[in-house]
Structures are given as C-alpha cells and as structure tokens.
Design an enzyme around this catalytic site. Structure first.
Site, PDB file in Angstrom:
ATOM      1  N   GLU A 128       2.019   9.800 -39.629  1.00  8.99           N
ATOM      2  CA  GLU A 128       2.002  11.198 -39.162  1.00  8.99           C
ATOM      3  C   GLU A 128       3.151  11.477 -38.192  1.00  8.99           C
ATOM      4  OE1 GLU A 128       0.469  13.216 -40.860  1.00  8.99           O
ATOM      5  OE2 GLU A 128      -0.961  11.879 -41.820  1.00  8.99           O
ATOM      6  N   HIS A 131       6.175  12.108 -40.255  1.00 11.42           N
ATOM      7  CA  HIS A 131       6.242  13.515 -40.681  1.00 11.42           C
ATOM      8  C   HIS A 131       6.689  14.394 -39.507  1.00 11.42           C
ATOM      9  CE1 HIS A 131       4.699  13.039 -44.658  1.00 11.42           C
ATOM     10  NE2 HIS A 131       3.448  12.791 -44.338  1.00 11.42           N
ATOM     11  N   HIS A 137       7.275  12.180 -47.803  1.00 12.45           N
ATOM     12  CA  HIS A 137       6.653  11.007 -48.415  1.00 12.45           C
ATOM     13  C   HIS A 137       7.701  10.161 -49.131  1.00 12.45           C
ATOM     14  CE1 HIS A 137       2.462  12.974 -48.227  1.00 12.45           C
ATOM     15  NE2 HIS A 137       2.633  12.121 -47.241  1.00 12.45           N
ATOM     16  N   CYS A 138       7.437   8.839 -49.148  1.00 11.31           N
ATOM     17  CA  CYS A 138       8.387   7.887 -49.727  1.00 11.31           C
ATOM     18  C   CYS A 138       7.773   7.293 -50.996  1.00 11.31           C
ATOM     19  CB  CYS A 138       8.668   6.794 -48.700  1.00 11.31           C
ATOM     20  SG  CYS A 138       9.754   5.498 -49.295  1.00 11.31           S
ATOM     21  N   CYS A 162      10.368   1.742 -44.655  1.00  5.54           N
ATOM     22  CA  CYS A 162      11.288   0.995 -45.510  1.00  5.54           C
ATOM     23  C   CYS A 162      12.703   1.181 -44.925  1.00  5.54           C
ATOM     24  CB  CYS A 162      11.207   1.487 -46.954  1.00  5.54           C
ATOM     25  SG  CYS A 162      11.928   3.129 -47.205  1.00  5.54           S
ATOM     26  N   CYS A 165      13.857   4.929 -44.990  1.00  4.40           N
ATOM     27  CA  CYS A 165      13.126   5.779 -44.047  1.00  4.40           C
ATOM     28  C   CYS A 165      13.456   5.402 -42.603  1.00  4.40           C
ATOM     29  CB  CYS A 165      11.620   5.694 -44.285  1.00  4.40           C
ATOM     30  SG  CYS A 165      11.106   6.477 -45.827  1.00  4.40           S
TER      31      CYS A 165
END
Ligand SMILES: [Zn+2]
Ligand SMILES: [Zn+2]
Length: 178
Positions: A128, A131, A137-138, A162, A165
């Site tokens: 969260e 975000h 989203h990945c 990852c 990200c």
C-alpha cells in the site's frame, strides 16, 4: 530525511507496529517510522449488512503529513465491487491503509504463527505504501507490488520490491520528498 507516520485505528497489535518500524525503512530509502497516537475507528464507515468497514473512509480520515502516512486497523475492510481488501491507497497520494483482520493464520482455521502474521502485515504495508508513492501493480508474482486476491497470493510474494519496482520506488520517493 522524511518520515513514515503510522496511525493505528483503534487498538492495534503492538508487535506488528514494532515489526513495521524495523522493516519499512529498509524498503523506503531509510525513512524514519513514527507510530502516532491512535485514531478512533470511524463508525460511519461500518456497513451493517456486510459486517465490514468501507476502507476509503479510513483513507479520507488520515491526516496529511510531510512524508508518507499509513493507517493500520484490525477491522475488516472492503471497497464496493470486492468482497474484502487487505488494504487501499491513494495512488501517488502518499496515504495508505491496511487491515490485519485476514492476516492471522487463525482467520483461516490454522495454528497461530506470529512470524507469519508479521510477515504478511509487512507485505501489505509495503504494497500500500508502494501505491502511495505512485507504484502500480507489478506482473512479477514474487514482487510485493503484485496484486493479492487472496492470502495465497500474499504468501507467494516477497516482502520486497522487484528490481524494476525498487528502482522506480527510489526515484518516486526522491521526487515526493523534494
Ligand atoms: Zn494493490
Ligand atoms: Zn515489481
């Protein structure tokens, strides 16, 4: 250095809050984490027919602070169209909320496991807050930014971003904190 402000809604498991204080900085550019004075659970967010609380109302009540803000609650959250949510955030809005309700193994009729409970809470908090800094989203199912439809998805992913990200998170945090 900027701060992640954690606001408990009502009584919240202290062990989880301590765990988040230790683990969140490692994923968010070593930001400080502060646990603020608890906020009351918003009664107007309760939907009797569902026995759940509308999560967006919790987000709306969180104070805006320099840095990031994370609400944590024990009550069950939902958004219209979904049976429940583990959490919700304003995308890029620096504010997110998580529910601990469905993270304890006991919820699924299993033996209590504090370590697993803390790990799940960390994953949802990182997701969260991810975000909240603007991450979407990945597709990588091991990445913490992968969408969790159920606790099985949560358990499958790591509590970490990852590579892609992670690089994006560093850039976004730097931009947000300027
Ligand atoms: Zn998400
Ligand atoms: Zn990712």
């Amino acid at each position: 250095m900027s701060t992640i402000h954690i606001f408990p809604f009502g009584d919240v498991d202290e062990g989880v809050l301590k765990h988040l204080c230790v683990e969140l900085p490692k994923r968010f550019s070593n930001m400080d984490v502060v646990v603020e004075k608890p906020l009351p659970i918003p009664v107007h967010a309760y939907v009797k027919q569902r026995g759940q609380y509308l999560s967006t109302e919790f987000l709306a009540l969180l104070p805006h602070k320099p840095g990031l803000v994370l609400g944590v609650t024990e009550v069950d959250l939902f958004v219209p169209g979904l049976n429940f949510v583990f959490g919700e955030a304003f995308l890029g809005g620096k504010v997110g909320v998580i529910s601990l309700r469905r993270l304890r193994p006991e919820f699924y009729g299993e033996q209590p496991n504090t370590q697993l409970f803390h790990l799940r809470a960390l994953k949802e908090a990182v997701h969260e807050l991810g975000h909240a800094i603007g991450l979407h989203h990945c597709p990588d199912p091991k990445c913490v930014m992968h969408f969790s439809n159920s606790i099985v998805d949560t358990d499958h992913k790591e509590p970490d971003f990852c590579e892609k990200c992670s690089a994006l998170a560093t850039t976004l945090i730097r931009r947000l904190m300027d």
